[in-house]
Design an enzyme around this catalytic site. Sequence first.
Site, mmCIF file in Angstrom:
data_model
loop_
_atom_site.group_PDB
_atom_site.id
_atom_site.type_symbol
_atom_site.label_atom_id
_atom_site.label_comp_id
_atom_site.label_asym_id
_atom_site.label_seq_id
_atom_site.Cartn_x
_atom_site.Cartn_y
_atom_site.Cartn_z
ATOM 1 N N ARG A 1 0.490 -10.114 10.530
ATOM 2 C CA ARG A 1 1.838 -9.594 10.775
ATOM 3 C C ARG A 1 2.899 -10.634 10.446
ATOM 4 O O ARG A 1 4.059 -10.318 10.251
ATOM 5 C CB ARG A 1 2.043 -9.186 12.261
ATOM 6 C CG ARG A 1 1.208 -8.042 12.792
ATOM 7 C CD ARG A 1 1.180 -6.874 11.898
ATOM 8 N NE ARG A 1 0.018 -6.916 11.023
ATOM 9 C CZ ARG A 1 -0.110 -6.199 9.934
ATOM 10 N NH1 ARG A 1 0.852 -5.378 9.578
ATOM 11 N NH2 ARG A 1 -1.183 -6.275 9.187
ATOM 12 N N ASP B 1 -3.425 8.251 3.555
ATOM 13 C CA ASP B 1 -3.013 6.919 3.981
ATOM 14 C C ASP B 1 -3.922 6.470 5.130
ATOM 15 O O ASP B 1 -4.441 7.301 5.860
ATOM 16 C CB ASP B 1 -1.551 7.007 4.453
ATOM 17 C CG ASP B 1 -0.943 5.635 4.649
ATOM 18 O OD1 ASP B 1 -1.524 4.651 4.170
ATOM 19 O OD2 ASP B 1 0.124 5.558 5.279
ATOM 20 N N GLU B 2 -4.105 5.192 5.296
ATOM 21 C CA GLU B 2 -4.908 4.645 6.410
ATOM 22 C C GLU B 2 -6.268 5.342 6.520
ATOM 23 O O GLU B 2 -6.667 5.791 7.587
ATOM 24 C CB GLU B 2 -4.166 4.809 7.746
ATOM 25 C CG GLU B 2 -2.767 4.237 7.780
ATOM 26 C CD GLU B 2 -2.742 2.736 8.034
ATOM 27 O OE1 GLU B 2 -3.798 2.084 7.921
ATOM 28 O OE2 GLU B 2 -1.648 2.234 8.320
ATOM 29 N N LYS C 1 0.812 -1.204 0.000
ATOM 30 C CA LYS C 1 0.000 0.000 0.000
ATOM 31 C C LYS C 1 0.855 1.268 0.000
ATOM 32 O O LYS C 1 0.569 2.189 -0.762
ATOM 33 C CB LYS C 1 -0.918 -0.078 1.222
ATOM 34 C CG LYS C 1 -1.020 1.111 2.113
ATOM 35 C CD LYS C 1 -1.777 0.753 3.361
ATOM 36 C CE LYS C 1 -0.889 0.667 4.564
ATOM 37 N NZ LYS C 1 -0.629 1.938 5.212
ATOM 38 N N THR C 2 1.907 1.290 0.799
ATOM 39 C CA THR C 2 2.766 2.473 0.817
ATOM 40 C C THR C 2 3.432 2.652 -0.539
ATOM 41 O O THR C 2 3.545 3.765 -1.045
ATOM 42 C CB THR C 2 3.840 2.343 1.904
ATOM 43 O OG1 THR C 2 3.205 1.934 3.114
ATOM 44 C CG2 THR C 2 4.525 3.674 2.133
ATOM 45 N N GLN D 1 -8.795 -3.595 8.644
ATOM 46 C CA GLN D 1 -7.782 -3.249 9.637
ATOM 47 C C GLN D 1 -8.162 -2.006 10.430
ATOM 48 O O GLN D 1 -7.296 -1.322 10.978
ATOM 49 C CB GLN D 1 -6.420 -3.044 8.970
ATOM 50 C CG GLN D 1 -5.826 -4.323 8.436
ATOM 51 C CD GLN D 1 -4.401 -4.149 7.991
ATOM 52 O OE1 GLN D 1 -3.492 -4.000 8.791
ATOM 53 N NE2 GLN D 1 -4.193 -4.129 6.688
#
Length: 721
Positions: free
Chosen positions: A610, A223-224, A35-36, A254
């Site tokens: 994770r 973002d997020e 995503k980044t 998330q």
Amino acid sequence: MDVSNLINPLNAPQRQAVTSDNPHLLVLAGAGSGKTRVLIHRIAWLMASEQATACQILAVTFTNKAAREMQQRITAFIDETQGQVKPWMGTFHSIAHRLLRIHWQVAKLPQHFQLLDNDEQLRCIKKVLRALHVDEKNEDIRQVQSFINKCKNEGLRAKEVIVSERDIRQQVLVQFYTAYETHCQQAGVVDFCELLLRAYELFRDNPDILQQYQSRYRYFLVDEFQDTNHLQYLWLRLWSGEEGELFVVGDDDQSIYSWRGANVGNIARLQEDYPKLEYVRLEQNYRSTQTILHAANSLISHNTQRLGKQLWTDGEKGSPLFLYSAYSETDEAEFIAQRILYYQEKTQGSLDNIVLLYRTSAQSRVLEEALLQHSIPYRIYGGLRFYERAEIKDCLAYLQLLLNPDSDTAFERVINTPKRGIGDRSVEEIRRIAREQQISLWQACCRLIEYGGLAKRTINALQLFVNLINSLKKDSESLALADQIAAIQSQAKLADYYKKIHKQEAEGRLENLAELVNAAREFSLYDMVSDSTISQQEHFLAHAVLETGGEQGDSTQDRVQLMTLHLAKGLEFDTVFLCGLEEQLFPHRNSIREDNLEEERRLCYVGITRAQRELYLCHSESRFVYGQRHYTEPSRFLAEIPSELVEPIRLSTAKTFFSPSSQQVIDVVVGDQVVHPIFGEGTVIEEEGIEPRKLVQVSFAEGEKWLVLATAQLQKQTESS
DNA sequence: TTTAGTTGAATAAAG
DNA sequence: TTCAACTAAA
């Protein structure tokens, strides 16, 4: 312009997102789906394809860390395309802060307004309530704080809150909110939520300013996005306006911060507000094994409120998930420690690839003890952050007071720190005078000295304090920021004070004070005093409030990491231990009560995703809670993971035979199979209320030579048998 | 004013 | 159980 280096490394959906022409785009980015990278490449693409110049781009993140990471990663692309200009990247709060510093007059703020952190906001509310003659004991101040912040996050001023006639409690809360608002305005202080609300109102109420920023910024990247609250959404929508282009990245699965005001509903809202919104799903995962993703997908499919996503990988199937059912939390911790020792021995792998995740921070204690016992180096995340430490805040309060003696928050903090014989009664007197005469505490203090009104001894103490501040102020004029801070520390005798108070903690506190001087020096180096609207000192103070984190020291050492599930979001580890998977703990009892299971499940999903290679699921059959042993049920989340993916490690039918004389384990019997212990001697565990038992590591005959830990009930047995 | 002892609460935590 | 906040004594 050659954009192949931008496009080639991307997969098809990533590419689609990066190169889309649609002005409104939502990227649903699964965990570990790059995503980044998509955000960075999008920015680079906008510039490389000459749609945008750097200064038309605004990228918003939630943490300073994320903003920094983006800044670093974009540099690689920018140098090739356009000189030194970079897009504006920052957190919602830092962006709002900057806007308010520039437009302080229009925003109706004093030029040198001071930021309040959480703690200071709480003190401030206390003060307001005291002035309203509210009995502090009967009033839950935290509840008031959370009410005020909730309102602000919704974009509501006190007078805009709609209260029902019947809800007396709410009416009272709104009264408090009103009083707090007035007080903050008078004192010239701004809390975190206020930053956002003011910045929003700045745009809303001043079309000319809005217009100015709208024409300057055209490309908005967020973002997020699932973590945005209502107010942040409103601000974004207002600012981007008709012409602006929105590129938001998020993952509804998330979203774990609803208790902090985050509103997943913003994703749906986006659809309503921008009917032509384009969706791109990033579902290919580059982090975990098939098995781990399969488990994650199954778990999250039990949520009903989702947009839907299925993670996949073309990587390996990987090993199964391991399930360890412990007898107690000590047993759980012991298992983990043994497992880490084994891992270390077998692979020589580095420890910082291993993380222990838990739901509540209280769980860390037992885990810590086990690691300590086995001399496994570890590091716990969370807890007090650098700029939140008392010694740091004390020192900075002095700096604040030098800059602005009328800062009441700073005054209250240091008036009797270090102890100089000015107790509560005297301070109360100063407060009274300040209130009556409508002046600051500092001024009230000066008047008291001038006209008397307190015991001679107290007056003397006050005089000494005023002298100290004045002399520091005079000295500091010629000093650099870092030297000013050093001067404060020595003249206020802070070091002596902390040494005297807590002998054990003193060392750490002194180190922190020294570190603060370093931090200031570094800050001076990089701070170009960008906005000449404020001094470097002020800028540093704001930085300390907005950048509460500060990387923890000596990250060089190889250590096992311990953190809560919330802190783990965005990180990845080779091996993950999910601890305490028990009903009432995870999902937590409060979430069960509040019917917030979907968010708990998302939290579990975050935990599972994770892991890159190995995932251990641990639960205990009993746990000590508030000094009492409770028997626990396995978490429902365990049942939501397909059992064929899970390999139980505890051998419920195992019996351990050991020599009573030497405590050596002789044999372990599983069913009718005898397996031999090959690792260590095992550890006898004795606890109240549970039969003593022994942890041993044994070799298993079937299939691969597979090492497991068996926890089995101790059996009395002679060596000959 | 400071301190030692007592009471009561205990999900998660960025900016 | 533990830790922070509070009360009562020095």
